[in-house]
Design an enzyme around this catalytic site. Structure first.
Site, PDB file in Angstrom:
ATOM      1  N   GLN A  87      -4.171  -3.624   2.609  1.00  0.00           N
ATOM      2  CA  GLN A  87      -4.190  -3.193   4.009  1.00  0.00           C
ATOM      3  C   GLN A  87      -3.318  -4.088   4.894  1.00  0.00           C
ATOM      4  OE1 GLN A  87      -5.028  -0.457   5.457  1.00  0.00           O
ATOM      5  NE2 GLN A  87      -5.721   0.335   3.487  1.00  0.00           N
ATOM      6  N   SER A  88      -2.439  -4.859   4.279  1.00  0.00           N
ATOM      7  CA  SER A  88      -1.599  -5.787   5.035  1.00  0.00           C
ATOM      8  C   SER A  88      -0.643  -5.058   5.979  1.00  0.00           C
ATOM      9  CB  SER A  88      -0.801  -6.638   4.041  1.00  0.00           C
ATOM     10  OG  SER A  88       0.300  -7.241   4.680  1.00  0.00           O
ATOM     11  N   ASN A  89      -0.676  -5.453   7.255  1.00  0.00           N
ATOM     12  CA  ASN A  89       0.290  -4.922   8.223  1.00  0.00           C
ATOM     13  C   ASN A  89       1.694  -5.413   7.889  1.00  0.00           C
ATOM     14  OD1 ASN A  89      -1.702  -3.726  10.016  1.00  0.00           O
ATOM     15  ND2 ASN A  89      -2.286  -5.832  10.496  1.00  0.00           N
TER      16      ASN A  89
END
Ligand SMILES: *Cc1c(COP(=O)(O)O)cnc(C)c1O
Length: 332
Positions: free
Chosen positions: A75-77
């Site tokens: 879920q890393s931006n």
């Protein structure tokens, strides 16, 4: 000053707006709360990471790279922004996930990584932290043996050249603060991999914007960890680009107590803060970074320690897509 500014590739929509939060300020009994909308740097490239990637990608392109390799959670931006800019520039991206996605169809940032055509590898958190250097070296070697020219950038693009994103954003912000006639201000931002805050601290010194008083809110680790990591990153950056400034731990101010149980583990007060901003201003934070940092800002404003004598500016660093990975939690 004789330092040289590295090349960048323009990718972010800047300057991002600096706006007063009228309704929230009223709700907080007449506090002076402003927001710097770095969540509006783009749609696919929304958030703080694209300012750093502008410099990292210029560096990669100058070195003839065709693949950017990076690391983060699924879920890393940062991974999503990397996948988007690589697609935009005709490069490949390789994302090392730690941990990889949950079972089921891709959601949130990970869904976008898939759309952007990113290659991904999944590791458990334990496996990755035990053998990070070897895993990265192996992936780079594998890509090279396939004839590709990879470049690695660490989590959050928090490496010296990436720090230039927020060194220069401080100049942008100082100009906006002056144009709005705000005078001295507090500026509050979330801190995790540290490149954003390191850049801000360096930019403040380099551009002599002493009227901007910076406070970092750790969202992943404790204060001693961030103090050490950011001091080191600032020193490395100052040395590499011959900035002629020194950063000591005294230059770094943190607001402690808002990590909760750990990185990407949201808590009730945080979600309350996120909902308050959404309801009063129609602005969406995220449950991993900005929700926690804004929760800290709100508590300080309510206690009369921020936003009374001088305006406080919240740096909104983005993250909207991860709301869609935690729907039950965010909706309540
Ligand atoms: C990465 C990130 C941060 C933290 O920035 P660092 O440079 O890693 O400290 C803050 N907010 C959002 C939304 C992010 O994605």
């Amino acid at each position: 000053m004789t330092y040289s500014i590295p090349e960048r590739i323009r990718l972010a929509q800047t300057p991002t707006p600096l706006v007063r939060l009228e309704r929230l300020s009223a709700e907080l009994g007449g506090a002076q709360v402003w927001i710097k909308r770095d969540d509006l740097t783009g749609v696919e490239v929304s958030g703080n990471k694209v300012r750093k990637l502008e410099y990292v990608l210029a560096d990669a392109r100058a070195a003839g790279c065709d693949t950017l390799v990076t690391e983060g959670t699924s879920q890393s931006n940062h991974c999503r922004a990397t996948a988007a800019v690589c697609a935009r520039l005709g490069l490949k991206s390789m994302l090392l996930f730690r941990p990889g996605p949950c079972a089921g169809p891709p959601v949130g940032n990970h869904l976008l990584d898939v759309l952007f055509g990113a290659e991904t590898r999944n590791f458990t958190r334990e496996e990755f932290s035990a053998s990070r250097a070897r895993i990265i070296a192996d992936v780079l070697a594998e890509l090279r043996s396939a004839g590709r020219v990879p470049r690695f950038t660490p989590a959050g693009a928090s490496e010296p050249v990436g720090c230039w994103g927020y060194i220069q954003a401080m100049r942008e912000l100082a100009g906006q603060v002056a144009a709005a006639g705000l005078g001295a201000c507090d500026v509050v931002a979330a801190v995790s991999s540290g490149g954003t805050f390191a850049g801000m601290v360096l930019g403040r010194k380099l551009h002599r914007t002493d009227d901007l008083h910076l406070t970092g809110v750790p969202v992943s680790d404790d204060v001693p960890y961030h103090l050490d990591a950011i001091t080191r990153l600032c020193r490395e950056t100052a040395a590499q680009f011959e900035l002629g400034i020194t950063i000591s731990p005294d230059d770094l101010h943190f607001l402690d107590g808002y990590v909760g149980a750990g990185y990407a583990i949201p808590y009730a007060d945080e979600i309350e803060a996120l909902r308050l901003l959404a309801r009063t201003e129609g602005i969406v934070l995220d449950p991993v970074y900005t929700g926690k940092a804004f929760c800290g800002l709100l508590a300080e404003v309510r206690a009369g320690r921020l936003g009374r004598e001088r305006p406080v500016i919240f740096l909104h660093t983005g993250g909207v897509f991860s709301n869609f990975a935690w729907p039950e939690l965010v909706a309540g």
